[in-house]
Design an enzyme around this catalytic site. Structure first.
Site, PDB file in Angstrom:
ATOM      1  N   GLU A  17       0.600  -1.350   0.063  1.00  0.00           N
ATOM      2  CA  GLU A  17      -0.041   0.051   0.099  1.00  0.00           C
ATOM      3  C   GLU A  17       0.873   1.315   0.032  1.00  0.00           C
ATOM      4  OE1 GLU A  17       0.880   1.944   2.926  1.00  0.00           O
ATOM      5  OE2 GLU A  17       1.916  -0.267   3.438  1.00  0.00           O
TER       6      GLU A  17
ATOM      7  N   GLU B 130       4.215  -0.623   1.896  1.00  0.00           N
ATOM      8  CA  GLU B 130       4.752  -0.950   0.430  1.00  0.00           C
ATOM      9  C   GLU B 130       4.450  -2.303  -0.076  1.00  0.00           C
ATOM     10  OE1 GLU B 130       7.820   2.643  -0.425  1.00  0.00           O
ATOM     11  OE2 GLU B 130       8.436   0.690  -0.944  1.00  0.00           O
TER      12      GLU B 130
END
Length: 351
Positions: free
Chosen positions: A175, A318
């Site tokens: 994300e 991430e």
């Protein structure tokens, strides 16, 4: 859309208990003391139960990086400005972020999805599924409507569907969204009843003064919205995020297709908790990758009964910890496929 989500949830099956047992029996026949490979053996048995295969291969694997903005950034809860979200999306697309480096190392693809970035983004490799241009400020009202939350979940499911059709068999959650640790802390607080002092961490590296302010903002958001802790969709819509909702869909989609989904850090685990509350069966398809330094992460993992494979003091997000864990999942399945048994090697087994 709600009926579509219900049908998806109804489609998710429990792990194949017989395959889990077969895997455990096979592991005990390999040329090693029983249980001596620890978590690798647990992963091998769990993956066998997920896929219905004793030693599946994962030649094609992807980390789905969902990106979205958060209106709560107006409250000054992050060390970085909201403009960093679209800037980092372009960094992902150009291959320059940490998750790109680690995904290349693991032989995985990075799939970057704009599910709610508050900017006009164009790139040939960007998956554009923008539900709305960022959430509203949850300290003043609901982050989004329930319909938008469901729409974002279904985007995640669609992305997994498409990749499974292309031969992908293992997924990771990633994300990007400035402000998303605040939303994740609010989700954790509501769903567990814990207070903000327990659930709110430093995110991008805020100081003590801003940490206290962030805790206050989370309490305010919960007070203003009064989300129903027994209704995970209501909680997600009122104090969640679009990228979190998208990751709920990635997790449910992977479970639907009986694929492992490796859960990254704090934000990904908040999405995993929502998915597990929508259907506890989804938890069986999750592999916890690492223990983040973000304060609430261990609380989230404990809530779902997930044990992280790695502890590297990371807190980037991430999908970085998750793609590192891809290699360990593959190692576990290769143990099943390639290691000799006592019988085949002509070695005397233990008592």
């Amino acid at each position: 859309m709600k009926e579509q989500l219900k049908q998806l949830i109804d489609h998710i099956q429990p792990l194949d208990g017989q395959k889990v047992e077969e895997a455990l029996q096979h592991l005990d026949q390999l040329t090693k003391p029983p249980g001596s490979l620890g978590k690798l053996e647990q992963i091998a048995a769990q993956v066998a139960g997920m896929t219905g295969e004793l030693a599946p291969s994962f030649e094609k694997k992807a980390v789905i990086v969902m990106a979205a903005d958060h209106g709560v950034c107006e409250e000054g809860i992050s060390a970085f400005p909201a403009e960093v979200t679209p800037q980092m999306v372009l960094n992902f697309l150009h291959g320059g972020a940490a998750v790109n480096v680690l995904a290349r190392h693991a032989g995985a693809e990075v799939v970057c999805v704009d599910i709610g970035v508050n900017a006009e983004l164009e790139h040939p490799n960007l998956v554009s599924r923008n539900v709305r241009k960022g959430t509203a400020n949850m300290a003043k009202g609901p982050a989004m409507t329930e319909e938008e939350a469901i729409q974002a979940i279904l985007v995640g499911v669609e992305i997994v569907d498409q990749h499974v059709a292309q031969g992908y068999r293992m997924f990771a959650t990633g994300e990007m969204g400035i402000g998303n640790t605040t939303a994740s802390s609010a989700l954790l607080s509501v769903l567990t009843g814990m207070n903000s002092e327990q659930t709110v961490g430093r995110g991008t590296g805020i100081d003590d003064e801003r940490l206290v302010h962030k805790q206050t903002v989370v309490r305010k958001a919960i007070q203003v919205n009064a989300p129903n802790a027994k209704d995970p969709l209501d909680v997600l819509a009122k104090v969640g995020g679009l990228e979190i909702a998208g990751l709920v869909g990635v997790i449910l989609g992977a479970a639907k297709h009986q694929c492992p989904v490796v859960i990254d850090g704090f934000i990904s685990s908040a999405a995993a908790l929502i998915a597990s509350r929508l259907t506890p069966l989804a938890t069986g398809y999750m592999i916890g990758s690492h223990l983040s330094q973000e304060q609430g992460h261990e609380l989230l993992l404990d809530e779902m009964g997930l044990t992280p494979v790695l502890q590297l003091d990371m807190r980037l997000g991430e999908g970085t910890g998750a793609v590192l864990t891809f290699s360990l999942v593959e190692a576990a399945t290769k143990i099943m496929r390639e290691m000799a048994t006592f019988a085949s090697a002509g070695i005397s087994a233990g008592e």
